[in-house]
Design a protein around this motif. Structure first.
Motif: not given
Length: 199
Positions: A2-5, A12-21, A23-30, A37-39
């Motif tokens: 899931i990619d939240f802008t 703007q930033y992108h907060l990306i949540f990975e729900f596999f393996d 899991g992870n949360a990754i903060l990216c720029d535009e 990344p969380l991990k």
């Protein structure tokens, strides 16, 4: 994934949540350059590290067609359930549910299913080939059944949601085949909160 802008129009930033393996949360720029990344992860085909461009993996839902599934099966050296769990990023439980809905033996070699034009054996008896596709553009019966089962699971998750805490699978957005509900809920969040509190 899931990619939240988030942010204001000028930044703007992108907060990306990975729900596999795991899991992870990754903060990216535009531009999807990873800020933090969380991990941190380094895989053979991608890196999840600061200052690296985030690479989306897997196919978008509208790209997963019976032909896409046939090609995925052809390239696999694993059984069906492991192929679905890994290559479609479903995880084990949903891959097993997909096999059950499709009526195909989860332990069948995926590559063999790519060419089979008629499949039987969802009862665990294996795969019985009635005829083999000679046209490389033909879509196997297995690929069509898997695609239909995937659409059914997505429909359950989107429209037919009846969250439960199930006897075997724990907290689920809907009851899996062959499982029984211990408790039913009006929202998945409520079911998940109670499951976490119960330990």
């Amino acid at each position: 994934i899931i990619d939240f802008t988030i942010g204001k129009s000028e930044k703007q930033y992108h907060l990306i949540f990975e729900f596999f393996d795991d899991g992870n949360a990754i903060l990216c720029d535009e531009d999807y350059i990873i800020i933090n990344p969380l991990k941190n992860h380094t895989f053979k085909d991608r890196k999840v590290l600061p200052h690296v461009k985030y690479e989306f993996i897997g196919a978008a839902l509208d790209e997963i067609t019976p032909k896409y599934i046939r090609n995925m099966l052809e390239q696999s050296d694993k059984d069906l359930v492991r192929t679905l769990a890994g290559d479609l990023l479903l995880g084990g439980d949903y891959a097993e549910e997909l096999c059950a809905i499709a009526g195909i033996d989860k332990n069948a070699p995926a590559r063999e299913l790519a060419q089979v034009t008629q499949v039987t054996g969802g009862d665990g008896s294996g795969v019985s080939e009635v005829s083999v596709a000679s046209d490389s553009g033909a879509v196997s019966d297995a690929a069509q059944k898997i695609h239909a089962a995937l659409l059914e699971i997505l429909s359950h998750a989107q429209e037919g949601r009846k969250p439960v805490i199930a006897k075997n699978k724990g907290c689920c957005p809907f009851l899996f085949a062959g499982d029984s509900a211990v408790s039913e809920f009006y929202s998945y969040n409520k079911a998940l909160c109670l499951r976490i509190q119960a330990g």
